[in-house]
Write a protein that holds these residues in place. Structure first.
Motif, mmCIF file in Angstrom:
data_model
loop_
_atom_site.group_PDB
_atom_site.id
_atom_site.type_symbol
_atom_site.label_atom_id
_atom_site.label_comp_id
_atom_site.label_asym_id
_atom_site.label_seq_id
_atom_site.Cartn_x
_atom_site.Cartn_y
_atom_site.Cartn_z
ATOM 1 N N ALA A 106 0.827 -1.200 0.000
ATOM 2 C CA ALA A 106 0.000 0.000 0.000
ATOM 3 C C ALA A 106 0.863 1.252 0.000
ATOM 4 C CB ALA A 106 -0.935 -0.010 1.211
ATOM 5 N N LEU A 107 1.924 1.243 0.825
ATOM 6 C CA LEU A 107 2.791 2.418 0.891
ATOM 7 C C LEU A 107 3.491 2.662 -0.428
ATOM 8 C CD1 LEU A 107 4.359 2.324 4.454
ATOM 9 C CD2 LEU A 107 2.904 4.081 3.437
ATOM 10 N N VAL A 108 4.005 1.579 -1.043
ATOM 11 C CA VAL A 108 4.693 1.722 -2.327
ATOM 12 C C VAL A 108 3.742 2.304 -3.367
ATOM 13 C CG1 VAL A 108 5.698 0.431 -4.264
ATOM 14 C CG2 VAL A 108 6.420 -0.065 -1.919
ATOM 15 N N PHE A 109 2.498 1.822 -3.368
ATOM 16 C CA PHE A 109 1.509 2.324 -4.331
ATOM 17 C C PHE A 109 1.299 3.821 -4.156
ATOM 18 C CE2 PHE A 109 -3.234 2.755 -5.239
ATOM 19 C CZ PHE A 109 -3.062 2.893 -6.599
ATOM 20 N N VAL A 110 1.042 4.241 -2.920
ATOM 21 C CA VAL A 110 0.760 5.658 -2.668
ATOM 22 C C VAL A 110 1.968 6.515 -3.032
ATOM 23 C CG1 VAL A 110 0.238 7.365 -0.885
ATOM 24 C CG2 VAL A 110 -0.962 5.167 -0.888
ATOM 25 N N VAL A 111 3.147 6.089 -2.599
ATOM 26 C CA VAL A 111 4.347 6.873 -2.877
ATOM 27 C C VAL A 111 4.628 6.907 -4.377
ATOM 28 C CG1 VAL A 111 6.846 6.988 -2.525
ATOM 29 C CG2 VAL A 111 5.334 6.486 -0.594
ATOM 30 N N ALA A 112 4.417 5.771 -5.053
ATOM 31 C CA ALA A 112 4.665 5.722 -6.497
ATOM 32 C C ALA A 112 3.743 6.685 -7.235
ATOM 33 C CB ALA A 112 4.465 4.295 -7.016
ATOM 34 N N LEU A 153 -6.523 -1.873 -0.486
ATOM 35 C CA LEU A 153 -7.015 -0.545 -0.118
ATOM 36 C C LEU A 153 -8.452 -0.389 -0.607
ATOM 37 C CD1 LEU A 153 -3.906 1.651 -1.051
ATOM 38 C CD2 LEU A 153 -4.825 1.271 1.242
ATOM 39 N N ALA A 154 -9.139 0.665 -0.143
ATOM 40 C CA ALA A 154 -10.468 0.934 -0.678
ATOM 41 C C ALA A 154 -10.333 1.416 -2.116
ATOM 42 C CB ALA A 154 -11.169 1.996 0.163
ATOM 43 N N ALA A 155 -11.286 1.008 -2.956
ATOM 44 C CA ALA A 155 -11.263 1.427 -4.359
ATOM 45 C C ALA A 155 -11.265 2.948 -4.471
ATOM 46 C CB ALA A 155 -12.466 0.833 -5.098
ATOM 47 N N ILE A 156 -11.988 3.624 -3.562
ATOM 48 C CA ILE A 156 -12.084 5.086 -3.686
ATOM 49 C C ILE A 156 -10.736 5.766 -3.438
ATOM 50 C CG2 ILE A 156 -14.544 5.267 -3.178
ATOM 51 C CD1 ILE A 156 -13.854 6.037 -0.319
ATOM 52 N N ILE A 157 -9.859 5.128 -2.665
ATOM 53 C CA ILE A 157 -8.530 5.712 -2.465
ATOM 54 C C ILE A 157 -7.752 5.656 -3.777
ATOM 55 C CG2 ILE A 157 -6.347 5.453 -1.211
ATOM 56 C CD1 ILE A 157 -8.580 6.550 0.494
ATOM 57 N N GLY A 158 -7.882 4.549 -4.500
ATOM 58 C CA GLY A 158 -7.258 4.460 -5.815
ATOM 59 C C GLY A 158 -7.804 5.511 -6.763
ATOM 60 N N ALA A 159 -9.133 5.701 -6.729
ATOM 61 C CA ALA A 159 -9.750 6.698 -7.606
ATOM 62 C C ALA A 159 -9.204 8.086 -7.294
ATOM 63 C CB ALA A 159 -11.269 6.671 -7.443
ATOM 64 N N PHE A 160 -9.090 8.401 -5.995
ATOM 65 C CA PHE A 160 -8.564 9.708 -5.597
ATOM 66 C C PHE A 160 -7.137 9.890 -6.109
ATOM 67 C CE2 PHE A 160 -5.815 11.917 -2.604
ATOM 68 C CZ PHE A 160 -6.330 13.197 -2.705
ATOM 69 N N LEU A 161 -6.298 8.871 -5.921
ATOM 70 C CA LEU A 161 -4.903 8.972 -6.357
ATOM 71 C C LEU A 161 -4.826 9.116 -7.879
ATOM 72 C CD1 LEU A 161 -3.308 6.293 -3.994
ATOM 73 C CD2 LEU A 161 -3.031 8.772 -3.843
ATOM 74 N N GLY A 162 -5.691 8.372 -8.591
ATOM 75 C CA GLY A 162 -5.725 8.484 -10.055
ATOM 76 C C GLY A 162 -6.094 9.893 -10.486
ATOM 77 N N SER A 217 -8.743 2.397 -9.315
ATOM 78 C CA SER A 217 -9.682 1.872 -8.329
ATOM 79 C C SER A 217 -9.512 0.368 -8.208
ATOM 80 C CB SER A 217 -11.121 2.187 -8.736
ATOM 81 O OG SER A 217 -11.318 3.562 -8.830
ATOM 82 N N PHE A 218 -9.426 -0.294 -9.370
ATOM 83 C CA PHE A 218 -9.219 -1.740 -9.356
ATOM 84 C C PHE A 218 -7.919 -2.082 -8.650
ATOM 85 C CE2 PHE A 218 -6.708 -5.070 -11.422
ATOM 86 C CZ PHE A 218 -7.369 -6.164 -10.894
ATOM 87 N N PHE A 219 -6.851 -1.364 -8.980
ATOM 88 C CA PHE A 219 -5.551 -1.716 -8.421
ATOM 89 C C PHE A 219 -5.539 -1.528 -6.902
ATOM 90 C CE2 PHE A 219 -1.050 -1.211 -7.423
ATOM 91 C CZ PHE A 219 -0.533 -2.317 -8.070
ATOM 92 N N ALA A 220 -6.113 -0.420 -6.427
ATOM 93 C CA ALA A 220 -6.167 -0.185 -4.984
ATOM 94 C C ALA A 220 -6.939 -1.317 -4.306
ATOM 95 C CB ALA A 220 -6.837 1.158 -4.704
ATOM 96 N N ASP A 221 -8.070 -1.680 -4.918
ATOM 97 C CA ASP A 221 -8.872 -2.770 -4.364
ATOM 98 C C ASP A 221 -8.068 -4.066 -4.313
ATOM 99 O OD1 ASP A 221 -11.697 -3.834 -3.731
ATOM 100 O OD2 ASP A 221 -11.001 -5.138 -5.347
ATOM 101 N N MET A 222 -7.299 -4.317 -5.376
ATOM 102 C CA MET A 222 -6.552 -5.563 -5.465
ATOM 103 C C MET A 222 -5.513 -5.680 -4.349
ATOM 104 S SD MET A 222 -4.488 -7.031 -8.764
ATOM 105 C CE MET A 222 -2.989 -6.152 -8.347
#
Lengths: 426, 426
Positions: free
Chosen positions: A204-210, A266-275, A258-263
């Motif tokens: 999760a951290l790597v995703f957010v930082v990336a 993380l919550a899908a909405i966090i992925g959507a926000f980052l996207g 969203s899909f990747f965050a869910d996978m």
């Protein structure tokens, strides 16, 4: 001639009812989304004898999954995904990083205080550690969807408080995921796999930082590269490359993240926000905010309707359950408010009392994230159905009471010209 | 944490593949939607041993209805509904009525010629009157969705030919519904209930005429009434009424009219078109065209993907079925083209040969309407599965070959400055 008649009727009926309720509530100065949640409660519980309103619309919620309710839930999910994507589009990485320390402390204390309090309460109530852990985890979650809509409706995304709330919500979700992993580990096997938790946290951290790094360094370079290429083509007498439809690009980023965050948990909405944040620098140039707003408008009412539809008034008849629910709700509001308020004070000394108020109330709604955690507990046989009902009610009530408190706190800090415009709410 | 991961993956994969295919095809001068149909055929038939591409995405098409494919079909339906609503938004009633006579004759001859030819062909092929009636009915249908997208992509909605095609498609749908009712009556009971057919035809006619009348007289009066009221409030020192969100109003009209059309036996897309026409005078002021376009962008690729996904290449192995399919396809194209061309000549002497060409090709695609009729025949046990496969192939092939022919015919009449802009196609 067509199998979609009943679905079209259901969609148009729900949209019209939600928007009418939203209009009536905002006429009385209450944020319109509360009207949408309330109409969700009403229509889910409106039944006279054998007749039920949702049944008439083809939405059967209990028992076998019905196609109607599956569509409502899918549209609810897409609504909150596109809403958070839109918030991301209006959030630049630099601005978010500037509130990083405050957001980190708000999230951390906003997780620890409710978790401890929830565990202590249930240990005192029935002494069952598994129950206590799951209720604690459900109290940790913050659902930023509701807060995001209030902030967007009030056009206050540019405020420091909004940025702290949104940043804290992202961090809160990462922490909440770690808490859930720990709780599931402890209740399932009686022990915790440290390496497992370290793994998913690291992912999760790597995703957010990336994503933050990509938004700062990769995306601007790609943008300049394509711009240069087109300039050279035109200079060479050619036509610019036709390029891709920017809205399609945005939709793909939104759903893909969203899909990747869910996978990765993380919550899908966090992925959507980052996207959304990834494209924030170009949102205005590509008119993405207007375009995504049109898509959100189609879906978002289903999200708030569905929050209300979770409430089964019939299940709340035992006095002890009602009392427990009242205590849990008070605890949920108080601990999140106090934890986040303290975090804000420690994280940024320049924040006024009014600003800390905004941040405290903004983090209160538990929304669908609390419900998902309770559902995991119920499915794994760890939660009782009584506790599950209590968590649902807690999630819905915190979601209902936060927006008026948040709107009032915002109005105090940002008076007249920032006030809610009714036109945006219906 | 969430049950929507697989659905999000499916949606983003299908959107990206469809748009990539669209981009590649339009680079070679072929309308992009053909690429979307072809990619639909490819992914539906891409299987190696036990592995299938759609299965990997969670889309199981045969056997039990899978959630994945239900969502693809729903998005396909919403895509073509919003597309036709957008066409309606750009079509003013007065303009449509100005081509009324030509549209009526195009539709009538475009129904009669394919119906007669289809019945004659199947009577000659297997002598079964029931088969002949259903195949004839399937040849009658015109699916204006494909033509509408070509016209919209080429920005040619304002041309006389486009208006005749769209007007004729509405009339064609009413006639097609009457033909289907007659065919179902004849094959089910061996006799036709004249009063039943008169009833449903009257319903459809009343609906269409009522919408035209409302667009001409009722909606402008409502608009002026609300405008006056706001003016008076402002003159009286008050604030204007907050009013409703215009996009929500448009979505409600679009879905509501689609439902109503479906309920009385017309195609949902005809209702969507009529609903759009109701608001056409205000579409520009309310920016509805841009907003609906954003929603359409999200959904429309699923429509063309789904057209392709209907094709089961495995079922087309018998030589006689292939030959019959080839003959039916030739007949479908030739009879619709000739019938509509004749109708255009009789209806408006001023139309050039090029214009009649456009109208003839624009009415050729059978799309989902032909498939629905064949499915009714199959479900009622009147059609054989071989004939059903032939109709599916006819519907898909007419849908694939019409756009390039139509685009070429349009380019001849409306050269350079009207030519396809690639940017709109991907």
């Amino acid at each position: 001639m067509d199998e979609y008649g009943p679905i079209l009727l259901m969609l148009v009926t729900l949209i019209v009812l939600a928007r009418l309720a939203s209009g009536v509530f905002s006429r009385f100065g209450v944020p319109g989304l509360i009207g949408e949640i309330v109409i969700g409660i009403v229509i889910a519980n409106l039944a006279i004898g054998d007749w039920s309103f949702l049944g008439m619309l083809g939405v059967e919620m209990g028992g076998a999954p019905s196609q109607g309710y599956e569509i409502v839930k899918l549209f609810a999910e897409l609504g909150v995904i596109f809403l958070l994507f839109a918030v991301g589009l209006e959030t630049k990485v630099k601005d978010l990083l500037s509130v990083g320390k405050a957001a980190l402390l708000v999230a951390t204390l906003g997780v620890l205080v409710p978790l401890m309090a929830g565990i202590a309460l249930i240990l005192a109530y029935d002494g069952n550690m598994n129950h206590a852990l799951f209720l604690g985890a459900a109290l940790v979650a913050t659902s930023v969807g509701i807060t995001a809509r209030v902030i967007k409706d009030m056009k206050l995304i540019d405020t420091k408080e909004a940025k702290i709330i949104i940043g804290a919500a992202v961090i809160d979700d990462v922490l909440g995921m770690m808490v859930l992993a720990i709780v599931v580990g402890m209740t399932a096997s009686g022990g915790v796999s440290v390496s497992h938790i370290a793994m998913i946290s690291a992912e999760a951290l790597v995703f957010v930082v990336a994503v933050l790094a990509a938004a700062l360094w990769v995306v601007p370079r790609l943008y300049r590269y394509f711009e240069e290429r087109d300039k050279n083509r035109i200079a060479g007498g050619g036509r610019p490359h036709p390029g891709v439809n920017k809205l399609v690009l945005a939709i793909a980023v939104c759903l893909g993240f969203s899909f990747f965050a869910d996978m990765i948990g993380l919550a899908a909405i966090i992925g959507a926000f980052l996207g959304g944040m990834l494209l924030a620098e170009y949102a205005w140039e590509w008119k993405l905010d207007e375009k995504i707003e049109s898509i959100t408008t189609l879906f978002i009412s289903f999200f708030f309707l569905n929050v209300g539809m979770q409430v089964d008034l019939g299940s709340l008849t035992s006095a002890s359950a009602l009392i427990l629910a009242a205590v849990v709700i008070l605890l949920a509001v108080a601990t999140k408010y106090v934890g986040c308020n303290m975090g804000a004070r420690l994280g940024d000394r320049s924040l006024s009392k009014g600003s800390r108020n905004i941040i405290g109330f903004g983090m209160v709604p538990r929304g669908e994230v609390g419900i998902i955690i309770a559902a995991i507990g119920l499915a794994s046989g760890v939660m009782t159905s009584e506790l599950y009902g209590v968590v649902i009610l807690m999630a819905v009530v915190t979601t209902i009471i936060a927006p008026p408190l948040l709107a009032r706190a915002f109005r105090k800090e940002y008076p007249p010209e920032y006030s809610l415009t009714q036109d945006d709410l219906i």
